[in-house]
Scaffold this motif. Structure first.
Motif, PDB file in Angstrom:
ATOM      1  N   TYR A  50      42.669 -33.923  54.077  1.00 19.51           N
ATOM      2  CA  TYR A  50      41.148 -32.924  54.091  1.00 19.51           C
ATOM      3  C   TYR A  50      40.170 -33.597  53.255  1.00 19.51           C
ATOM      4  O   TYR A  50      38.841 -33.690  52.710  1.00 19.51           O
ATOM      5  N   GLY A  99      34.203 -28.961  53.821  1.00 18.01           N
ATOM      6  CA  GLY A  99      35.514 -29.640  53.996  1.00 18.01           C
ATOM      7  C   GLY A  99      36.858 -28.767  53.804  1.00 18.01           C
ATOM      8  O   GLY A  99      37.008 -27.049  53.116  1.00 18.01           O
ATOM      9  N   LEU A 153      40.508 -32.541  63.023  1.00 15.07           N
ATOM     10  CA  LEU A 153      40.917 -33.780  63.079  1.00 15.07           C
ATOM     11  C   LEU A 153      42.771 -33.751  63.149  1.00 15.07           C
ATOM     12  O   LEU A 153      43.544 -33.137  62.411  1.00 15.07           O
ATOM     13  N   VAL A 192      34.664 -30.102  58.604  1.00 18.32           N
ATOM     14  CA  VAL A 192      35.698 -30.701  58.923  1.00 18.32           C
ATOM     15  C   VAL A 192      37.098 -29.611  58.795  1.00 18.32           C
ATOM     16  O   VAL A 192      37.407 -28.888  57.386  1.00 18.32           O
ATOM     17  N   CYS A 201      34.285 -27.061  49.484  1.00 24.94           N
ATOM     18  CA  CYS A 201      36.546 -26.778  50.314  1.00 24.94           C
ATOM     19  C   CYS A 201      36.807 -25.449  49.241  1.00 24.94           C
ATOM     20  O   CYS A 201      36.683 -25.368  47.657  1.00 24.94           O
ATOM     21  N   GLY A 236      41.463 -29.600  60.285  1.00 24.04           N
ATOM     22  CA  GLY A 236      42.384 -30.819  60.201  1.00 24.04           C
ATOM     23  C   GLY A 236      43.299 -29.601  61.619  1.00 24.04           C
ATOM     24  O   GLY A 236      42.981 -28.936  61.246  1.00 24.04           O
ATOM     25  N   HIS A 263      42.212 -40.464  59.329  1.00 27.72           N
ATOM     26  CA  HIS A 263      40.889 -40.186  58.545  1.00 27.72           C
ATOM     27  C   HIS A 263      40.173 -41.238  58.176  1.00 27.72           C
ATOM     28  O   HIS A 263      39.062 -40.462  57.770  1.00 27.72           O
ATOM     29  N   TYR A 306      36.136 -40.176  57.734  1.00 29.52           N
ATOM     30  CA  TYR A 306      35.450 -39.413  56.586  1.00 29.52           C
ATOM     31  C   TYR A 306      34.474 -41.175  56.271  1.00 29.52           C
ATOM     32  O   TYR A 306      33.244 -41.583  55.704  1.00 29.52           O
TER      33      TYR A 306
END
Lengths: 636, 216
Positions: free
Chosen positions: A385, A380, A457, A428, A399, A430, A363, A367
């Motif tokens: 993350y 986010g 990701l 973004v 987030c 995961g 990551h 980033y």
């Protein structure tokens, strides 16, 4: 005393073990004869299911989210098997849709739900008090105060669950889950599954059926209150100093007992429904009452509604963990005593040490690349993350909760102002986060034609909680091979056009940057999947470490901006350029013991000063960077 | 070592950063206390801390332990695995408490970026604040023995002469962990333990020679 004699435990302690609360719950789950257990990992709850999974006679699984884990446990209880699920506080927000109807149907074999609250926010996005779920869902709630009680209360919870045919919640906090204490343990009480009995009136909750179950639920609550009145889990401890009687639950009890050894204490372990008669009897024996509870004034409010006069959050904090340090001065003030000047315990001023991404984390490159983009808003997600919001990347703008990066990104797109019309929206997420709650959000982006670029990701693990498996990792909870989801196929199935789906190596920064630039220009949903494994899992293979050739380092500091913890600044300088501009320089070295040769730092290094640790200093053979980065696993 | 509080609890705080073996070391100390018949509680802040953050592990033992947390200002011993982290937790120590400190440094990215400064001399800063500090480079000792991961055994060796039970009990608990592994590993940890003991002793002697504090 010989060493052997010293470390052999005395005979009476043969069945006592040093266990964390999580371990103790898991042990009790096994002893209770549970046959099915499910969870999604989350600090501080994660280890409960990891420990349960070590017992071979229990079916265990990592579910894709907490709601599914509760549904699995519920299915098992309908089939007549005792079952268990565990989650962190925010997990219950996800599971609650299933819970709120389960409370109407009730259960057959015992079902216990362990909810772990992160009081003090060691690693969560909020601090919420899960005890509200007891009242909200009309299910009994137990609160252990240490590892022994975590064990004993779990066993009691299964008994209550079966007797009253109701799911039972055990509410834990970090200071139960992650505290180790001595626990007396027992053996497994094996229970065969009793089988599923069809009964649509009970198991099918259409409005007509559910409305018939509602009165039964309130009748059950009346019986549960009588149970709480007489429960051995609620204890009155008399004391000689009756000026203040303490009403307390959970780990707060330990702080009360330690701080006020002579005070009367009503220790509540069965806290929903509350035993009001017991509490009235206790109130009659004390001059005044103080409710000590973490976090919300839940018991306090209920007692006040009953006309019992108590103090509570008027003198105690509403936020964070309680401790003797907090309690003693508060009680002194309540008694009108001078607050004793405690030894000045003032922390020294020091740099903060926030959590950061690991050395060679895939990551880092993502980033770093995001931090190079202009006019971009980054939505986010939770987990590793979130770390992208910190230094040096500053590459995360919003987030809130798991999977929410998708929906928020669509909202940022649809709600944008005229001045932001050229702003690029990147979300973004995961791999596990995507499977947990992100898929629906992406479907919504596609369906509603959002202009969002999604970075998925995929590091084949739930990284933040320690690298647990999920349907994207290709392994189950025992590490055995399992079907592995193909994310590219999955996102195409959700409607992302095939041309807009890219799989990129997270360590190939130029490719990543190029793909991001291209996709953010195209006004339709696109997904960029990165595919390098988390450095904490066995799929990750370390490569030869790098080092810095001092003579070549110009102090540009570009490598420092990648944010890898293996890079250290050896010397700083400030120079004036011909243009008159002052520039800060940072000369670096690479900690060779930490470096695993991912090659991220050498990509922005203009003078090619970073080489393999065993490369000759002179002459330097400048290899094409793409070739340098070809990742052939090897031992180091 | 004196015992504190009504419940005669001994409080040991072990601090460092993620990956240094802080939690393992505390667990071994707990095992030693249990072996001697004490009630024991142990807790730490983990979770995100494992991503290079601060780790602090509380150990309390005695006849009966209630709260798992050490109240600031009441720790008997502060065992610091990293220089700045030791300084960060100084306020947890009781006034006459003892600090055993690894002078090895782990500098985080936030300092490398130039946003914050790492303290120049944590030992002197702590002494200036009136704390009794015994320091040595446990990281270097571990590295010289061949593996930085031996650092926590070195630190346990250092604390072993300052516990309310014999050093041999603690050493036994460490070696028990490696009993099923290679003999070389057992021997390596034995050497690390001894090196830690010697380092603490040398640090104490240096203090005494300089006319400073005496070890309790």
């Amino acid at each position: 005393m010989s060493i052997a004699a010293a470390i052999t435990p005395p005979p009476q302690a043969a069945k006592r073990r040093l266990m964390s609360g999580n371990e103790a719950v898991a042990r009790a789950v096994w002893e209770a004869g549970v046959r099915v257990a499910a969870a999604y990992p989350g600090t501080p709850a994660t280890e409960m299911l990891e420990y349960v999974a070590t017992y071979p006679d229990i079916y265990t699984e990592w579910s894709v989210n907490e709601k599914v884990s509760l549904e699995v446990a519920f299915g098992a209880t309908m089939a007549g098997s005792r079952s268990f699920c565990a989650m962190k506080h925010v997990g219950m927000n996800v599971a609650s849709d299933a819970l709120m109807t389960m409370t109407l149907t009730g259960v057959k074999a015992g079902l216990v739900i362990a909810i772990a609250d992160d009081v003090g926010l060691s690693s969560s996005q909020n601090e919420q008090d899960s005890r509200y779920w007891g009242r909200f869902a009309h299910v009994p709630l137990l609160e252990p105060a240490d590892s022994q009680e975590a064990h004993d209360f779990t066993l009691a919870a299964f008994e209550i669950s079966e007797r009253f045919e109701v799911p039972v919640i055990i509410r834990l906090t970090t200071r139960i889950c992650h505290v180790k204490g001595l626990v007396s343990i027992g053996e497994r009480n094996e229970r065969a599954a009793t089988g599923f009995t069809k009964d649509v009136n009970r198991w099918v909750m259409v409005p007509s059926g559910a409305s018939r179950r509602l009165p039964l639920m309130f009748e059950r609550e009346r019986r549960l209150r009588a149970e709480a009145e007489n429960s051995a889990l609620n204890v009155i401890e008399p004391g000689s100093d009756r000026r203040v009687g303490f009403i307390t639950s959970g780990p707060a009890y330990m702080h009360v007992r330690e701080s006020f050894p002579d005070a009367p204490v009503c220790k509540l372990g069965f806290t929903f429904p509350l035993p009001f008669d017991l509490l009235r009897r206790f109130a009659g024996k004390c001059e005044q009452l103080l409710v000590v509870e973490e976090v919300e004034p839940l018991i306090e409010t209920e007692l006040k509604a009953q006309g019992i006069i108590v103090s509570g959050k008027d003198i105690l904090p509403l936020i964070g963990e309680l401790s003797p340090q907090v309690l003693k001065p508060a009680v002194a003030r309540l008694l009108g005593e001078p607050v004793s000047a405690q030894a000045k315990a003032v922390p020294m001023q020091l740099f903060p040490r926030p959590p950061t991404m690991c050395v060679a984390c895939p990551h880092l490159g993502v980033y770093y690349t995001l931090s190079q983009l202009r006019n971009v808003t980054i939505s986010g997600d939770i987990g590793c993350y979130t770390l992208g919001f910190g230094q040096p990347w500053n590459a995360l703008d919003v987030c809130i909760s798991m999977g929410a990066s998708m929906g928020m990104a669509l909202g940022l797109d649809k709600g944008r102002s005229d001045v932001e019309k050229d702003q690029k929206i990147v979300a973004v997420i995961g791999d596990s986060t995507f499977l947990h709650m992100g898929m629906q959000g992406l479907l919504d982006i596609v369906y509603n034609r959002g202009n969002v670029t999604v970075l998925l990701l995929d590091n084949r693990a739930i990284g933040m909680t320690g690298g647990q498996d999920n349907p994207g990792s290709g392994r189950d909870i025992h590490g055995k091979e399992a079907p592995r989801v193909d994310f590219a196929t999955l996102v195409k199935a959700l409607g992302v056009r095939a041309e807009r789906v890219h799989v990129v190596d997270a360590y190939q920064l130029p490719v990543l940057l190029r793909t991001l630039r291209a996709e953010t220009k195209i006004p339709e949903p696109s997904v960029i999947i990165t595919n390098q494994p988390c450095v904490l899992i066995k799929d990750y293979h370390a490569l030869r470490p790098y080092r810095v050739i001092e003579d070549r380092c110009t102090g540009c500091g570009n490598c420092v901006d990648v944010g890898c913890p293996a890079i250290h600044v050896t010397r700083r300088d400030r120079v004036r350029k011909a243009s008159g501009r002052e520039v800060d320089l940072a000369f670096v070295r690479i900690e060779s013991a930490a470096c695993t040769g991912c090659g991220l730092c050498l990509q922005p290094c203009a003078p090619d000063a970073i080489v393999h640790v065993d490369a000759l200093a002179t002459p330097i053979k400048v290899i094409r960077k793409d070739a340098e980065l070809a990742r052939t696993p090897q031992d180091v | 070592m004196s015992e504190t509080g009504r419940f005669n609890t001994t409080n040991i705080l072990v601090v460092g950063t993620g990956g240094q073996g802080v939690m393992t070391a505390t667990e071994i100390l707990a095992e030693a206390a249990i072996a001697l018949g004490h009630d024991v509680k142990k807790t730490e802040v983990a979770g995100m801390a494992q991503r290079g953050g601060v780790v602090s592990s509380h150990l309390r033992f005695g006849a009966k332990v209630l709260s798992p947390q050490i109240t600031p200002g009441t720790a008997d011993v502060l065992l610091g695995f990293e220089a700045a982290e030791t300084m960060r937790w100084r306020h947890m120590l009781r006034p006459e408490g003892l600090v055993l400190m690894n002078t090895g440094r782990l500098v985080p990215p936030i300092v490398e970026l130039g946003l914050y400064d790492y303290p120049d001399d944590p030992v002197t800063a702590m002494r200036a604040a009136g704390t009794q500090v015994f320091s040595f480079d446990a990281s270097r000792i571990a590295q010289e023995l061949g593996d930085i991961r031996l650092g926590n055994t070195v630190m346990l060796g250092a604390i072993s002469d300052h516990l309310p039970f014999p050093a041999e009990v603690l050493e036994g608990c460490i070696l028990k962990r490696f009993a099923h592994k290679k003999a070389a590993l057992v021997e390596l940890n034995q050497r690390a333990f001894a090196a830690g003991r010697a380092a603490a002793e040398a640090a104490a002697k240096a203090e005494a020679d300089a006319g400073c504090h005496q070890l309790p």
